[in-house]
Design an enzyme around this catalytic site. Structure first.
Site, PDB file in Angstrom:
ATOM      1  N   GLU A 292      -0.121 -12.724 -10.024  1.00 13.21           N
ATOM      2  CA  GLU A 292      -0.794 -11.737  -9.176  1.00 13.21           C
ATOM      3  C   GLU A 292      -2.208 -11.431  -9.645  1.00 13.21           C
ATOM      4  O   GLU A 292      -3.143 -11.381  -8.839  1.00 13.21           O
ATOM      5  CB  GLU A 292       0.047 -10.455  -9.128  1.00 13.21           C
TER       6      GLU A 292
ATOM      7  N   ASP B  53       4.235  -2.311 -12.768  1.00 13.04           N
ATOM      8  CA  ASP B  53       5.112  -2.624 -11.635  1.00 13.04           C
ATOM      9  C   ASP B  53       5.988  -3.844 -11.910  1.00 13.04           C
ATOM     10  O   ASP B  53       7.181  -3.855 -11.586  1.00 13.04           O
ATOM     11  CB  ASP B  53       4.281  -2.882 -10.375  1.00 13.04           C
TER      12      ASP B  53
ATOM     13  N   GLY C 225       0.794  -1.222   0.000  1.00 10.49           N
ATOM     14  CA  GLY C 225       0.000   0.000   0.000  1.00 10.49           C
ATOM     15  C   GLY C 225       0.823   1.266   0.000  1.00 10.49           C
ATOM     16  O   GLY C 225       0.300   2.356   0.189  1.00 10.49           O
ATOM     17  N   SER C 226       2.135   1.133  -0.245  1.00  8.68           N
ATOM     18  CA  SER C 226       3.009   2.306  -0.216  1.00  8.68           C
ATOM     19  C   SER C 226       2.903   3.138  -1.484  1.00  8.68           C
ATOM     20  O   SER C 226       3.253   4.317  -1.495  1.00  8.68           O
ATOM     21  CB  SER C 226       4.467   1.864  -0.036  1.00  8.68           C
ATOM     22  N   GLY C 227       2.451   2.524  -2.575  1.00 10.22           N
ATOM     23  CA  GLY C 227       2.413   3.226  -3.854  1.00 10.22           C
ATOM     24  C   GLY C 227       3.678   3.069  -4.660  1.00 10.22           C
ATOM     25  O   GLY C 227       3.825   3.679  -5.714  1.00 10.22           O
ATOM     26  N   LEU C 228       4.616   2.236  -4.192  1.00 13.32           N
ATOM     27  CA  LEU C 228       5.869   2.005  -4.901  1.00 13.32           C
ATOM     28  C   LEU C 228       5.871   0.667  -5.639  1.00 13.32           C
ATOM     29  O   LEU C 228       6.919   0.215  -6.095  1.00 13.32           O
ATOM     30  CB  LEU C 228       7.053   2.056  -3.922  1.00 13.32           C
ATOM     31  N   GLY C 229       4.709   0.049  -5.740  1.00 12.17           N
ATOM     32  CA  GLY C 229       4.627  -1.233  -6.427  1.00 12.17           C
ATOM     33  C   GLY C 229       5.201  -2.374  -5.625  1.00 12.17           C
ATOM     34  O   GLY C 229       5.718  -3.345  -6.184  1.00 12.17           O
ATOM     35  N   SER C 230       5.101  -2.301  -4.291  1.00 13.84           N
ATOM     36  CA  SER C 230       5.803  -3.257  -3.437  1.00 13.84           C
ATOM     37  C   SER C 230       5.299  -4.689  -3.602  1.00 13.84           C
ATOM     38  O   SER C 230       6.100  -5.634  -3.601  1.00 13.84           O
ATOM     39  CB  SER C 230       5.716  -2.827  -1.970  1.00 13.84           C
ATOM     40  N   SER C 231       4.005  -4.895  -3.755  1.00 19.40           N
ATOM     41  CA  SER C 231       3.481  -6.253  -3.888  1.00 19.40           C
ATOM     42  C   SER C 231       3.945  -6.907  -5.188  1.00 19.40           C
ATOM     43  O   SER C 231       4.429  -8.041  -5.198  1.00 19.40           O
ATOM     44  CB  SER C 231       1.954  -6.249  -3.817  1.00 19.40           C
TER      45      SER C 231
END
Length: 342
Positions: free
Chosen positions: A148, A160, A110-116
């Site tokens: 995903e 991402d 949920g950081s907005g950096l494409g972490s998942s």
């Protein structure tokens, strides 16, 4: 044998959202992004007792299970389980080896950096190294996307996975039938340094559920909502404008495009901005920011600001007093990579 991998997180500079179906399927999507020195990490080795072990270090969750009992249900282990099951089915003829899988990230979900998505790429890259799978960047990104979005049914776009697999500055094109073209950009050193010096990354402290925002965007496109559709077309055009500004080193134009993109993004779904984000944006603009953008789907997570590097200290000082955290960050050339130990 131990295999480790890492994949870089990304900043979406322009065009984010146009990589999400159904827009990219109907109209084609353009995205301009860059990877940064924040990573998702994965480690694979043999499980000592014949079980499959899943360790999500960020969440403090561990599960040990018989190989044939692995199921990719919801929860903090679903990404690891999804990768394990897909690799076993597609590349190992259904065999389920007893391995230990450990993972963590420099940024929260949920950081907005494409972490998942970056985590899935790191996991796929580790599996490819461990089992000597013949996968290049496109194959790794596409496999991660399918795990995903198809296997796990998690909402989102495509940028991402490709950013994490390729690394660096990339202009990406997204079309129907999952056709993707990644165009790496050769950014001059002085442009790279100037942009890095003038970019401030700020974590609001609030992670958000990006799926809800993405679902609203997709629903607006499916229903033909004019304001959302117009906003998405603007975002697509601005990705091309961002690419041109970067290659030319036109930082005034770059800031204009980023700010215009943020204004368009807010029109694509109602929950992309909120009073907290508006207040932080206003604060930043009063202290030297020339452009604002919320990274990822919006609603919270990381915000990025462009400023004259001479005003960076004033901007950082103001943001530090707003309750969030300012992160030092640098761009990276390299995409996902893996290595063996022992």
């Amino acid at each position: 044998m131990i295999v480790r991998s890492r994949a870089p997180l990304r900043l979406g500079l322009a065009g984010g959202g146009t990589d999400v179906s159904p827009f990219c399927d109907q109209f084609g999507g353009f995205v301009m992004n860059v990877t940064i020195d924040k990573f998702a990490y994965a480690t694979l080795d043999v499980s000592p007792d014949g079980l499959v072990e899943f360790h999500a270090h960020d969440a403090g969750v561990c599960e040990r299970v018989e190989p044939q009992a692995v199921e990719a249900g919801p929860g903090p282990l679903q990404l690891m389980k999804g990768v394990y099951l897909r690799v076993c089915n597609d590349f190992l003829q259904g065999e389920r080896p007893a391995i230990r899988i450990r993972a963590h990230s420099d940024a929260p979900p949920g950081s907005g950096l494409g972490s998942s998505s970056t985590m899935v790429v790191a996991l796929v890259t580790a599996f490819a190294e461990y089992f000597a799978l013949p996968l290049g960047e496109y194959e790794i990104a596409q496999l991660a996307y399918r795990i995903e979005r198809v296997d796990l049914q998690l909402s989102g776009g495509k940028q991402d996975q490709y950013a994490a697999a390729f690394g660096g500055f990339n202009f990406m094109e997204f079309y129907d039938a999952d056709r993707v073209i990644v165009n790496p950009l050769r950014i001059k050193d002085w442009i790279w340094s100037e942009l890095e010096a003038g970019l401030v990354l700020y974590f609001t402290g609030v992670s958000r559920a990006s799926a809800k925002i993405i679902d609203e965007q997709s629903r607006n496109i499916k229903e033909g909502k004019a304001s959302s559709l117009d906003a998405m077309h603007r975002l697509k055009v601005e990705a091309s404008q961002m690419k041109e500004a970067l290659l030319r080193g036109d930082f005034e134009r770059l800031a204009q495009v980023m700010q215009s993109g943020w204004e368009a993004k807010k029109l694509s779904a109602s929950s992309i901005s909120n009073p907290m984000i508006d207040e932080i944006e206003a604060l930043a603009m009063r202290h030297g920011a020339r452009a604002t953008k919320v990274s990822g789907a919006g609603g919270g997570g990381f915000m990025m600001f462009l400023c004259d590097p001479a005003h960076r200290v004033d901007l950082v000082r103001a943001l530090a007093g707003a309750g969030g955290t300012v992160f030092d960050t640098h761009f990276t050339h390299q995409g996902a990579t893996a290595w063996k130990i022992g």
